[in-house]
Write an enzyme that holds these catalytic residues in place. Structure first.
Site, PDB file in Angstrom:
ATOM      1  N   LYS A  69      -7.322 -46.131 -35.475  1.00 18.37           N
ATOM      2  CA  LYS A  69      -6.662 -45.733 -34.215  1.00 18.37           C
ATOM      3  C   LYS A  69      -7.495 -44.688 -33.472  1.00 18.37           C
ATOM      4  CE  LYS A  69      -3.186 -42.532 -34.262  1.00 18.37           C
ATOM      5  NZ  LYS A  69      -3.477 -41.449 -33.294  1.00 18.37           N
ATOM      6  N   ASN A  70      -7.930 -43.670 -34.203  1.00  9.85           N
ATOM      7  CA  ASN A  70      -8.596 -42.550 -33.533  1.00  9.85           C
ATOM      8  C   ASN A  70     -10.030 -42.863 -33.095  1.00  9.85           C
ATOM      9  OD1 ASN A  70      -6.292 -41.112 -33.734  1.00  9.85           O
ATOM     10  ND2 ASN A  70      -7.015 -39.685 -35.311  1.00  9.85           N
TER      11      ASN A  70
ATOM     12  N   ARG B 169      -0.861 -38.029 -26.354  1.00  7.36           N
ATOM     13  CA  ARG B 169      -1.731 -36.955 -25.928  1.00  7.36           C
ATOM     14  C   ARG B 169      -3.178 -37.405 -25.718  1.00  7.36           C
ATOM     15  NH1 ARG B 169      -4.463 -33.091 -27.624  1.00  7.36           N
ATOM     16  NH2 ARG B 169      -4.148 -31.085 -26.618  1.00  7.36           N
TER      17      ARG B 169
ATOM     18  N   CYS C  27       3.900 -30.412 -27.973  1.00 10.34           N
ATOM     19  CA  CYS C  27       4.287 -31.584 -28.742  1.00 10.34           C
ATOM     20  C   CYS C  27       4.781 -31.110 -30.089  1.00 10.34           C
ATOM     21  CB  CYS C  27       3.153 -32.584 -28.850  1.00 10.34           C
ATOM     22  SG  CYS C  27       2.053 -32.280 -30.199  1.00 10.34           S
TER      23      CYS C  27
ATOM     24  N   ARG D 293      -1.208 -27.438 -28.819  1.00  9.65           N
ATOM     25  CA  ARG D 293      -2.334 -28.339 -28.569  1.00  9.65           C
ATOM     26  C   ARG D 293      -2.878 -28.285 -27.137  1.00  9.65           C
ATOM     27  NH1 ARG D 293      -1.002 -33.933 -31.646  1.00  9.65           N
ATOM     28  NH2 ARG D 293      -3.231 -34.077 -31.892  1.00  9.65           N
TER      29      ARG D 293
ATOM     30  N   ASP E 237      -4.439 -34.955 -40.975  1.00 10.16           N
ATOM     31  CA  ASP E 237      -3.668 -36.190 -40.837  1.00 10.16           C
ATOM     32  C   ASP E 237      -3.242 -36.789 -42.188  1.00 10.16           C
ATOM     33  OD1 ASP E 237      -3.735 -35.996 -38.122  1.00 10.16           O
ATOM     34  OD2 ASP E 237      -5.211 -37.587 -37.798  1.00 10.16           O
TER      35      ASP E 237
ATOM     36  N   ARG F 186       3.197 -45.981 -33.904  1.00 14.10           N
ATOM     37  CA  ARG F 186       2.070 -45.467 -33.117  1.00 14.10           C
ATOM     38  C   ARG F 186       0.773 -45.563 -33.916  1.00 14.10           C
ATOM     39  NH1 ARG F 186       2.513 -39.675 -31.516  1.00 14.10           N
ATOM     40  NH2 ARG F 186       0.437 -40.285 -30.902  1.00 14.10           N
TER      41      ARG F 186
HETATM   42  C1  UD1 Z   1      -7.413 -35.435 -33.110  1.00 13.00           C
HETATM   43  C2  UD1 Z   1      -6.760 -36.653 -33.698  1.00 13.00           C
HETATM   44  C3  UD1 Z   1      -5.554 -36.231 -34.538  1.00 13.00           C
HETATM   45  C4  UD1 Z   1      -5.965 -35.188 -35.568  1.00 13.00           C
HETATM   46  C5  UD1 Z   1      -6.724 -34.043 -34.931  1.00 13.00           C
HETATM   47  C6  UD1 Z   1      -7.304 -33.078 -35.949  1.00 13.00           C
HETATM   48  C7  UD1 Z   1      -7.246 -38.359 -32.066  1.00 13.00           C
HETATM   49  C8  UD1 Z   1      -6.743 -39.269 -31.012  1.00 13.00           C
HETATM   50  N1  UD1 Z   1      -6.354 -37.527 -32.621  1.00 13.00           N
HETATM   51  O1  UD1 Z   1      -6.454 -34.812 -32.258  1.00 13.00           O
HETATM   52  O2  UD1 Z   1      -5.037 -37.392 -35.200  1.00 13.00           O
HETATM   53  O3  UD1 Z   1      -4.804 -34.673 -36.206  1.00 13.00           O
HETATM   54  O4  UD1 Z   1      -7.814 -34.549 -34.148  1.00 13.00           O
HETATM   55  O5  UD1 Z   1      -8.121 -33.737 -36.847  1.00 13.00           O
HETATM   56  O6  UD1 Z   1      -8.405 -38.402 -32.426  1.00 13.00           O
HETATM   57  N2  UD1 Z   1      -7.406 -27.006 -29.525  1.00 13.00           N
HETATM   58  C9  UD1 Z   1      -7.476 -25.991 -28.611  1.00 13.00           C
HETATM   59  N3  UD1 Z   1      -8.035 -26.229 -27.383  1.00 13.00           N
HETATM   60  C10 UD1 Z   1      -8.524 -27.462 -27.040  1.00 13.00           C
HETATM   61  C11 UD1 Z   1      -8.444 -28.509 -27.971  1.00 13.00           C
HETATM   62  C12 UD1 Z   1      -7.883 -28.253 -29.213  1.00 13.00           C
HETATM   63  O7  UD1 Z   1      -7.048 -24.868 -28.892  1.00 13.00           O
HETATM   64  O8  UD1 Z   1      -9.003 -27.623 -25.902  1.00 13.00           O
HETATM   65  C13 UD1 Z   1      -6.830 -26.768 -30.882  1.00 13.00           C
HETATM   66  C14 UD1 Z   1      -5.589 -27.580 -31.176  1.00 13.00           C
HETATM   67  O9  UD1 Z   1      -4.436 -26.950 -30.693  1.00 13.00           O
HETATM   68  C15 UD1 Z   1      -5.630 -27.661 -32.696  1.00 13.00           C
HETATM   69  C16 UD1 Z   1      -7.134 -27.708 -33.002  1.00 13.00           C
HETATM   70  O10 UD1 Z   1      -7.780 -27.237 -31.828  1.00 13.00           O
HETATM   71  O11 UD1 Z   1      -5.092 -26.497 -33.266  1.00 13.00           O
HETATM   72  C17 UD1 Z   1      -7.679 -29.080 -33.319  1.00 13.00           C
HETATM   73  O12 UD1 Z   1      -7.229 -30.010 -32.362  1.00 13.00           O
HETATM   74  P1  UD1 Z   1      -8.076 -31.276 -31.920  1.00 13.00           P
HETATM   75  O13 UD1 Z   1      -9.178 -31.533 -32.878  1.00 13.00           O
HETATM   76  O14 UD1 Z   1      -8.400 -31.147 -30.488  1.00 13.00           O
HETATM   77  O15 UD1 Z   1      -6.990 -32.430 -32.080  1.00 13.00           O
HETATM   78  P2  UD1 Z   1      -6.933 -33.721 -31.189  1.00 13.00           P
HETATM   79  O16 UD1 Z   1      -8.299 -34.051 -30.735  1.00 13.00           O
HETATM   80  O17 UD1 Z   1      -5.838 -33.605 -30.209  1.00 13.00           O
END
Ligand code: UD1
Length: 423
Positions: free
Chosen positions: A22-23, A93, A117, A122, A306, A398
């Site tokens: 998925k990711n 998201r 969420c 996030r 995850d 999902r």
């Molecule tokens: C992706 C995965 C999700 C997984 C996560 C962590 C996808 C579609 N989803 O989510 O399944 O659980 O990686 O491995 O690939 N953060 C910030 N600022 C930002 C971006 C992130 O503070 O601009 C923080 C988030 O709140 C969180 C951490 O960084 O605490 C990691 O998040 P991130 O790696 O961005 O998760 P996703 O990419 O949303």
């Protein structure tokens, strides 16, 4: 709405095939916006999140066709809209992944802010900061990210923290920027590398993906091509954990053991006997109860957040006590309350969950709160005595393709009914 009914206590046995990740599928579909030529994609999983991104691309004017073997052809020759509405971004998201490609190829994008969420706030500040460094003008108006750029230029970007979709969004934006972009402190997840491999097939010049420094030399345009998405490492880990909690013996095929070393090591610590080939993994508990384990989640290659909820189910039935510490997301312990309803003994202390395992988990009506939390409840239900009913299972659709079919294939007693129905 629907719920899953599980009659637990059956050790899982048999073989199943793992679906595409998925990711990886989500960013790859978003990245198809970067090219006007036809792109053929295979191993795209049938999931609600994929349907959501396909609808989003369709609304923008992307041509999408599906053949009888579930291969997808995508062509973004021209777009009619550069808008990702709240209604879609709210449900997924990862829709924010269209921001980088839209801005880079078309010079404008309006993407709804994802908002809060279930598993934490996030934010997307790192995505925006990276694109601003590349010359984008970004404002937030009425809950929307409004971004504009004549042509993005290369930049050196140091991510303040490791973010998977943040790294992907910037990498996609940089693919068509003028000059070189370097991303330091990049996410090293295999799905980031898969996206880079896909973009390189289309003619991008990206090196270092899979390490913490990615170098992107922008090109003027990308062409078409074919790409096979990598297997889903979280789905793989979830089924292996399901065999662990039920003291079973299974083989998962069409997968890659090299993607889940941290998970395999933890499962071995529980007492699982694991064998691997290039594209399969077998796990045998030899009828034994798993031992509880200590886990701390962190970005790849450490133990993935995850898989945290699924390992909580392992500890819930494990011998002894285990501590699971969540370092990636705040508030990602929503499954704990539900596991307590099934007789688990778990105490939350800040971002750690201390679990004393029991071999007397019992069925109960429970509620899924997010994707991986629902997987944890399915695993607990498979291990518990009597019947468990899991409500709000749209969360599980999902991210898990045909979960009841695959579990039934492994001998589980599981079926889906409408939520109103009593049985
Ligand atoms: C992706 C995965 C999700 C997984 C996560 C962590 C996808 C579609 N989803 O989510 O399944 O659980 O990686 O491995 O690939 N953060 C910030 N600022 C930002 C971006 C992130 O503070 O601009 C923080 C988030 O709140 C969180 C951490 O960084 O605490 C990691 O998040 P991130 O790696 O961005 O998760 P996703 O990419 O949303």
């Amino acid at each position: 709405m629907e719920k899953l009914i599980i009659k637990g206590g059956v050790p899982l046995t048999g073989e199943i095939k793992i679906s595409g990740a998925k990711n990886a599928a989500l960013p790859i579909l978003a990245a198809s916006l970067l090219s006007g030529a036809p792109i053929q994609l295979s191993n795209i999983p049938h999931l609600q999140d994929v349907t959501t991104i396909v609808s989003l691309l369709g609304q923008m004017g992307v041509n999408i066709t599906l053949d009888e073997r579930s291969n997808i052809e995508v062509q973004a020759a021209s777009l009619t809209s550069f808008h990702a509405p709240y209604e879609l971004v709210r449900t997924m998201r990862a829709s924010v992944l269209v921001l980088g490609p839209l801005l880079s190829r078309f010079g404008e994008a309006q993407v709804s802010l994802p908002g809060g969420c279930a598993i934490g706030t996030r934010p997307v500040d790192q995505h925006l900061k990276g694109m601003q460094a590349m010359g984008a003008e970004i404002s937030i108006e009425n809950g929307y990210i409004k971004a504009k750029a004549k042509r993005l230029h290369g930049a050196t970007i140091v991510m303040d923290l490791i973010t998977v979709t943040g790294t992907e969004n910037i990498m996609m934006a940089a693919a068509l920027a003028k000059g070189q972009t370097i991303i330091h402190n990049a996410a090293r997840e295999p799905e980031v590398e898969d996206l880079a491999n896909f973009l390189n097939v289309l003619g991008a010049k990206i090196s270092g993906a899979g390490t913490s420094t990615i170098v992107i030399d922008g090109v003027d345009e990308l062409g078409g091509g074919s790409y096979h998405v990598l297997p889903d490492r979280i789905e793989t880990g979830t089924y292996l954990a399901a065999a662990t909690v039920t003291r079973g013996r299974i083989k998962v095929k069409n997968t890659r053991p090299d993607l889940i070393e941290s998970i395999l090591l933890k499962l071995e610590e529980t007492g699982a006997h694991i064998d691997t080939g290039t594209d399969w993994i077998s796990l045998d508990m030899k009828g034994n109860r798993p031992r509880s384990v200590n886990i701390s989640t962190a970005p790849y290659p450490a133990f993935p957040t995850d898989m945290q909820a699924q390992m909580m189910a392992v500890n819930a039935v494990g011998e002894g006590s285990g501590v699971i510490t969540e370092t990636v997301f705040e508030n990602r312990f929503m499954h704990v309350q539900e596991l307590l309803r099934m007789g688990a003994d778990i105490t939350l202390k800040g971002n750690s969950a201390v679990c004393n395992g029991t071999d007397k988990l019992h069925g109960a009506p429970v509620m899924a709160t997010d994707l991986r939390a629902s997987a944890s409840l399915v695993l607990a239900g498979l291990a518990a005595k009597d019947e468990t009913s899991i409500d709000r299972i749209y969360h599980i659709d999902r991210g898990y393709e045909c979960i009841e079919e695959k579990l039934t294939q492994l001998g589980a007693r599981i079926h889906r009914i409408p939520s109103e129905s009593k049985q």
